[in-house]
Every structure is written in C-alpha cells, then in structure tokens.
Design an enzyme around this catalytic site. Sequence first.
Site, PDB file in Angstrom:
ATOM      1  N   TYR A  51      23.687  76.230  62.351  1.00 39.62           N
ATOM      2  CA  TYR A  51      22.247  76.290  62.095  1.00 39.62           C
ATOM      3  C   TYR A  51      21.574  74.935  62.343  1.00 39.62           C
ATOM      4  O   TYR A  51      20.587  74.841  63.054  1.00 39.62           O
ATOM      5  CB  TYR A  51      21.992  76.576  60.617  1.00 39.62           C
ATOM      6  CG  TYR A  51      22.060  77.971  60.091  1.00 39.62           C
ATOM      7  CD1 TYR A  51      20.893  78.667  59.783  1.00 39.62           C
ATOM      8  CD2 TYR A  51      23.264  78.579  59.795  1.00 39.62           C
ATOM      9  CE1 TYR A  51      20.927  79.924  59.212  1.00 39.62           C
ATOM     10  CE2 TYR A  51      23.318  79.839  59.227  1.00 39.62           C
ATOM     11  CZ  TYR A  51      22.138  80.518  58.939  1.00 39.62           C
ATOM     12  OH  TYR A  51      22.183  81.758  58.372  1.00 39.62           O
TER      13      TYR A  51
ATOM     14  N   GLU B 295       7.160  96.273  68.273  1.00 42.19           N
ATOM     15  CA  GLU B 295       7.197  97.716  68.531  1.00 42.19           C
ATOM     16  C   GLU B 295       8.459  98.111  69.296  1.00 42.19           C
ATOM     17  O   GLU B 295       8.895  99.258  69.237  1.00 42.19           O
ATOM     18  CB  GLU B 295       5.947  98.193  69.274  1.00 42.19           C
ATOM     19  CG  GLU B 295       5.845  97.724  70.709  1.00 42.19           C
ATOM     20  CD  GLU B 295       4.559  98.214  71.377  1.00 42.19           C
ATOM     21  OE1 GLU B 295       4.349  99.430  71.418  1.00 42.19           O
ATOM     22  OE2 GLU B 295       3.772  97.369  71.858  1.00 42.19           O
TER      23      GLU B 295
ATOM     24  N   CYS C 287      16.217  71.817  49.987  1.00 43.05           N
ATOM     25  CA  CYS C 287      15.234  72.664  50.679  1.00 43.05           C
ATOM     26  C   CYS C 287      13.896  71.966  50.838  1.00 43.05           C
ATOM     27  O   CYS C 287      13.353  71.885  51.934  1.00 43.05           O
ATOM     28  CB  CYS C 287      15.064  73.982  49.925  1.00 43.05           C
ATOM     29  SG  CYS C 287      13.734  74.978  50.592  1.00 43.05           S
TER      30      CYS C 287
ATOM     31  N   LYS D 235      12.024  70.649  57.790  1.00 40.21           N
ATOM     32  CA  LYS D 235      12.555  71.161  59.066  1.00 40.21           C
ATOM     33  C   LYS D 235      11.557  72.126  59.707  1.00 40.21           C
ATOM     34  O   LYS D 235      11.253  72.045  60.886  1.00 40.21           O
ATOM     35  CB  LYS D 235      13.909  71.830  58.806  1.00 40.21           C
ATOM     36  CG  LYS D 235      14.630  72.445  59.986  1.00 40.21           C
ATOM     37  CD  LYS D 235      14.196  73.840  60.383  1.00 40.21           C
ATOM     38  CE  LYS D 235      14.219  74.862  59.287  1.00 40.21           C
ATOM     39  NZ  LYS D 235      15.510  75.362  58.881  1.00 40.21           N
TER      40      LYS D 235
ATOM     41  N   HIS E  72       0.971  98.776  68.363  1.00 36.58           N
ATOM     42  CA  HIS E  72       0.806  98.422  69.770  1.00 36.58           C
ATOM     43  C   HIS E  72      -0.449  97.597  69.991  1.00 36.58           C
ATOM     44  O   HIS E  72      -1.475  97.907  69.383  1.00 36.58           O
ATOM     45  CB  HIS E  72       0.721  99.716  70.591  1.00 36.58           C
ATOM     46  CG  HIS E  72       0.668  99.482  72.051  1.00 36.58           C
ATOM     47  ND1 HIS E  72       1.746  99.027  72.766  1.00 36.58           N
ATOM     48  CD2 HIS E  72      -0.363  99.621  72.928  1.00 36.58           C
ATOM     49  CE1 HIS E  72       1.400  98.903  74.037  1.00 36.58           C
ATOM     50  NE2 HIS E  72       0.138  99.261  74.160  1.00 36.58           N
TER      51      HIS E  72
ATOM     52  N   GLU F  86      19.026  74.022  65.362  1.00 36.94           N
ATOM     53  CA  GLU F  86      17.607  73.868  65.011  1.00 36.94           C
ATOM     54  C   GLU F  86      17.106  72.491  65.437  1.00 36.94           C
ATOM     55  O   GLU F  86      16.033  72.356  66.041  1.00 36.94           O
ATOM     56  CB  GLU F  86      17.396  74.096  63.519  1.00 36.94           C
ATOM     57  CG  GLU F  86      17.566  75.570  63.126  1.00 36.94           C
ATOM     58  CD  GLU F  86      17.327  75.839  61.651  1.00 36.94           C
ATOM     59  OE1 GLU F  86      17.316  74.877  60.851  1.00 36.94           O
ATOM     60  OE2 GLU F  86      17.154  77.020  61.291  1.00 36.94           O
TER      61      GLU F  86
ATOM     62  N   CYS G 111      14.923  72.873  54.500  1.00 38.60           N
ATOM     63  CA  CYS G 111      14.094  73.952  55.053  1.00 38.60           C
ATOM     64  C   CYS G 111      12.636  73.575  55.293  1.00 38.60           C
ATOM     65  O   CYS G 111      12.098  73.867  56.371  1.00 38.60           O
ATOM     66  CB  CYS G 111      14.081  75.154  54.106  1.00 38.60           C
ATOM     67  SG  CYS G 111      15.627  75.449  53.266  1.00 38.60           S
TER      68      CYS G 111
HETATM   69  P1  NDP Z   1      27.550  75.207  59.818  1.00 33.72           P
HETATM   70  O1  NDP Z   1      28.753  75.436  59.021  1.00 33.72           O
HETATM   71  O2  NDP Z   1      26.601  76.295  60.104  1.00 33.72           O
HETATM   72  O3  NDP Z   1      27.947  74.564  61.224  1.00 33.72           O
HETATM   73  C1  NDP Z   1      28.831  73.499  61.324  1.00 33.72           C
HETATM   74  C2  NDP Z   1      29.114  73.286  62.794  1.00 33.72           C
HETATM   75  O4  NDP Z   1      29.919  72.142  62.966  1.00 33.72           O
HETATM   76  C3  NDP Z   1      29.883  74.454  63.411  1.00 33.72           C
HETATM   77  O5  NDP Z   1      29.404  74.656  64.709  1.00 33.72           O
HETATM   78  C4  NDP Z   1      31.315  73.947  63.413  1.00 33.72           C
HETATM   79  O6  NDP Z   1      32.101  74.467  64.455  1.00 33.72           O
HETATM   80  C5  NDP Z   1      31.104  72.475  63.679  1.00 33.72           C
HETATM   81  N1  NDP Z   1      32.179  71.654  63.158  1.00 33.72           N
HETATM   82  C6  NDP Z   1      32.729  71.697  61.925  1.00 33.72           C
HETATM   83  N2  NDP Z   1      33.697  70.777  61.808  1.00 33.72           N
HETATM   84  C7  NDP Z   1      33.762  70.147  62.985  1.00 33.72           C
HETATM   85  C8  NDP Z   1      34.567  69.104  63.490  1.00 33.72           C
HETATM   86  N3  NDP Z   1      35.501  68.513  62.739  1.00 33.72           N
HETATM   87  N4  NDP Z   1      34.383  68.697  64.766  1.00 33.72           N
HETATM   88  C9  NDP Z   1      33.439  69.274  65.535  1.00 33.72           C
HETATM   89  N5  NDP Z   1      32.641  70.265  65.115  1.00 33.72           N
HETATM   90  C10 NDP Z   1      32.815  70.700  63.859  1.00 33.72           C
HETATM   91  O7  NDP Z   1      26.850  73.990  59.093  1.00 33.72           O
HETATM   92  P2  NDP Z   1      25.415  73.363  59.190  1.00 33.72           P
HETATM   93  O8  NDP Z   1      25.639  71.976  58.726  1.00 33.72           O
HETATM   94  O9  NDP Z   1      24.784  73.584  60.516  1.00 33.72           O
HETATM   95  O10 NDP Z   1      24.605  74.182  58.120  1.00 33.72           O
HETATM   96  C11 NDP Z   1      25.085  74.294  56.789  1.00 33.72           C
HETATM   97  C12 NDP Z   1      24.530  75.528  56.145  1.00 33.72           C
HETATM   98  O11 NDP Z   1      23.173  75.297  55.812  1.00 33.72           O
HETATM   99  C13 NDP Z   1      24.507  76.759  57.038  1.00 33.72           C
HETATM  100  O12 NDP Z   1      25.707  77.444  57.017  1.00 33.72           O
HETATM  101  C14 NDP Z   1      23.395  77.548  56.457  1.00 33.72           C
HETATM  102  O13 NDP Z   1      23.919  78.361  55.446  1.00 33.72           O
HETATM  103  C15 NDP Z   1      22.473  76.499  55.881  1.00 33.72           C
HETATM  104  N6  NDP Z   1      21.267  76.332  56.710  1.00 33.72           N
HETATM  105  C16 NDP Z   1      20.404  77.370  56.857  1.00 33.72           C
HETATM  106  C17 NDP Z   1      19.286  77.240  57.634  1.00 33.72           C
HETATM  107  C18 NDP Z   1      18.372  78.403  57.796  1.00 33.72           C
HETATM  108  O14 NDP Z   1      18.405  79.316  56.980  1.00 33.72           O
HETATM  109  N7  NDP Z   1      17.564  78.440  58.832  1.00 33.72           N
HETATM  110  C19 NDP Z   1      18.966  75.992  58.332  1.00 33.72           C
HETATM  111  C20 NDP Z   1      19.942  74.975  58.128  1.00 33.72           C
HETATM  112  C21 NDP Z   1      21.040  75.153  57.341  1.00 33.72           C
HETATM  113  P3  NDP Z   1      32.812  75.907  64.367  1.00 33.72           P
HETATM  114  O15 NDP Z   1      31.730  76.911  64.567  1.00 33.72           O
HETATM  115  O16 NDP Z   1      33.794  75.871  65.486  1.00 33.72           O
HETATM  116  O17 NDP Z   1      33.448  75.976  63.018  1.00 33.72           O
END
Ligand code: NDP
Length: 452
Positions: free
Chosen positions: A179, A441, A43, A51, A436, A183, A48
């Site tokens: 995510y 709102e 984080c 970022k 407002h 982002e 976080c």
């Molecule tokens: P996520 O699990 O959210 O996303 C992974 C992405 O990669 C998905 O779109 C997935 O597709 C795709 N993917 C997975 N495997 C493959 C593959 N073999 N080939 C192609 N695409 C693939 O992971 P992130 O790494 O983005 O984030 C991890 C975690 O970190 C999040 O779940 C969240 O909990 C946390 N986080 C929170 C934030 C916040 O609160 N703002 C900011 C950043 C991270 P598909 O959808 O089809 O499975």
Amino acid sequence: MSEFDYDLFVIGGGSGGVRAARIAALYGAKVAIAEEYRYGGTCVIRGCVPKKLFVYASAYSEHFRDAKGYGWTVPEPSFDWPALIEHKDMEIARLEGIYRRNLQNAGVEIHETRACVAGPHEITLASHGRTVSAKHILVAVGGRPFVPDFPGSEHAITSNEMFHLPRLPKRILIAGGGYIACEFASIMNGMGVDTTLIYRGDQILRGFDDDVRAHVQAEMAKKGVKFIFNQVLDKLEKVEDALVAHVTNGETVAIDQAMFATGRKPNTDGLGLETADVALGRGGEIVVDAYSQTNCPSIFAVGDVTDRVNLTPVAIREGHAFADTVFGGKPTKADHELIPTAVFTQPEMGTVGMTEAQARERGRVEIYKTDFNQMKHAFAGRAERDFMKLIIDKESRKVLGAHIIGANAGEMIQMLGIAVKMGATKDDIDRTVAVHPTAAEELVTMREPVSD
Ligand code: NDP
C-alpha cells in the site's frame, strides 16, 4: 470505592485508543489516556489523512492537462511543496484539536506522556515518574515504519519523514510493493518527481486480485512510474547532494531521496508488557483473542499493535467492540469479515471480499470483468483505463469479491461493500438500474461472464 485509580487506562491516542476511551467513558467508566506524541496517531498525524491530502495535491497535474481538453486555457502550472506542507500541518493541527476535544467532552482524563505497563493493573507515566492503577489496560500504541539495516541505510527515510521534507526531491526511489510504496510512488509521480519503485517480487500489491495488480501496475507505468522488479536495494551511497542506489542486479540509480516502505513493526519495544507476561507474536505484535483480550485478562490491545488488519477503521471498530464488551455489557467480537479497502494509487483501487484465486480455491465461480476508458478521460484525451471485476459464487450467485480501479474507486467500493456485506447476489446487482452516465454503472451492466 474502586481499589483502582481508573476503570480503564488507555496507552496510545490513535484511532483505536481514542474510540475505546471515549465509548468507555460514555458508558460511565473512569478513563484516562496517555499519548507520548500527538493525539490522532498514525492515521491523522503521519498516515491516512496527510497521505490523502498529498494524493489530492498530486492529482492536479493531470487535472490541469485534462482542463485543456474541456476548453480551458491553463497557464503553465507550478507546484509549491512548502505551501502544501504548511496547509497540511494546519489541517492536522485542527484535526488533533478535534480528537482532544472529543476526549474531553466524554470526560476522559488526558495525559501527554509516554506510558508503560508496569504490571497487570499498573501503568507508569514517564513524565510524572509515578505509577497509577487501572482495572483494565488497553494497549493501542500502533506500529511504525522502519528502514532495514544495509550499507548506507542511514540515508534512507520512511513515510514518516516524507510528510516533513523541506524540499520536493527531483528523483526518488521507493522500496516495497505494498500500500504505502505504491501510494507514495503515485503521489511523487503526480507531483512531477522522477519516480522509481523497486520491489522484490514481479508484481506489486501482493495479496490483491491478480488482474487488479496487473492493471494498477500498467496504469501507474503509463503515468510515468518506473519499476524495477525482482530486485532489492542493497547499498546507498552519498555523492555530494545526491544518492546513488545500488541494486542487487548490479544496476545503479541516481536519486535525491530513497524511501523505504517494506513493512511496519508493532510498537511493543520497551512497553513493559513483560511485567504482566503479555504474550507477543514473532513480529512483536500483541497476541489477542476475538475480543481483543491478551493472555493477561486485565490487558487488552487493539489496532496495528496487534497486527491483525492494519487499517484505521478496523482499529476503530476493535476499540469500540472492546468498550462495548468490557463497559457496555454487550460482548462484541471485532468483525474482520468483508472489509472494504482502497489503495490510493493513481488510478485508485477499491476492493472488498475475495480475490479470484481465493474464490476458485473455495468452489466454482463466475467472473465478470470490464475494462474501459471513462467518458471524462476519453474526452480529455487521457488514455487511462478503468477496470471492474465481480467474482460470483456459481451456486448461490452471491458476490464473493468486487474490485474496482479508476477515479473514485474508494467511494464506489464503500457503497458496494454494503451490498456485499448484506449478501448481495449477481441477480440483485442485475436488477439494479444503472445511474447514467457514470463509470459506476458498468458495475450493474456486466452480463456475460468471461470465465467460469
Ligand atoms: P505492506 O505489508 O503492505 O507491504 C510491504 C512491502 O514491502 C511488500 O511489498 C513486501 O513484499 C515488501 N517487503 C517486505 N519485506 C521486505 C524486504 N526485506 N525486502 C524487500 N521488500 C520487502 O506494508 P506497508 O508498509 O505498505 O503498509 C502497512 C499496512 O498499512 C498495510 O498492510 C495496510 O494495512 C496499511 N495501509 C493502508 C492504507 C490504505 O488503507 N489505503 C495506506 C497505507 C497503509 P512482499 O509483497 O513480497 O511481501
């Protein structure tokens, strides 16, 4: 005298580990913690916090354009990436210092070394080459991003490296639709980088409400992010100083940087968990019960290493609940219900509770939606549209889900999250007087359901 060196040894100095160590020590436990890199974990060091600083930085390109609409004369702005990195690094160092001081003030013994489990009550400290004992061990080592193996994958980076790039690329391809991918796509686009996001599905942010996914995607596209759907990157070729990305449909994209955000792995490799027969799941995550206890009764785990809900505030809650349970005499389960969360895309998205699809599976619902160009943007000539959606249980009138897209959606959903957690009904929301003029709102003025 205890038969152990410590009451608690925490492995990992991120959000969950630090909270657990501090609270256990404040309950009077003798606590040590080990971190192999920098205190603060994902984080603070490479997640976080940096970022969000990048999000703020990237939003200025629009602020400068908006300012003209409000009568300001703005000279052609320019962006200095190394200056941002330098300021970000100073802030991270400051926050790391706070984490350390908080641990010290609570009386936690701090180790700067890799630590591994060497048995149900034993921990080996790599730098000292010695083994210490603890009545309880808490594993809070988090997770890490990775680049999958494919031809040329050595040219790709992850979010970790994005925080230290020596130069801002001119063109970037970001793989993934979660995510992190979304982002970073918004951040890079806002900083003026020609940004393409490649996703294997047909709509980003799987798992979120479908209207929300469509709206965020459309707004990101309006701002300039390019999307390639239903494809993956299958080869990266280095051509002089640039890269050529080969896509499964045969297309090629000329880029300077490729970033993978296709998921994260729990950091359990080589951690010695087998010495205590700690059970792991299929993805290498530590399997725990509602009290974060593993199958080895003296070993607990919190945060991303357990791959439950991978969010900093959740890891903190899990760490706190562990300390309350084991050292505070207050058995506390980590609460994973109704967690509000924000995705810091541009525009930002905030959500709590169910998606429409989840709610419909459960029973009859009423759906309220609004979609508008907020005053600040309309005046500045920005075409961005905000979106709000409430999902209401038809019978009890309780709010099952709330979803917001627009400036400060993360701030709004935090407040709305309290009401939803308290069991607010649509009638409670209707009884609340609007503030407002605000965008928020709109949440209390939606009167007609769009469908039920
Ligand atoms: P996520 O699990 O959210 O996303 C992974 C992405 O990669 C998905 O779109 C997935 O597709 C795709 N993917 C997975 N495997 C493959 C593959 N073999 N080939 C192609 N695409 C693939 O992971 P992130 O790494 O983005 O984030 C991890 C975690 O970190 C999040 O779940 C969240 O909990 C946390 N986080 C929170 C934030 C916040 O609160 N703002 C900011 C950043 C991270 P598909 O959808 O089809 O499975």
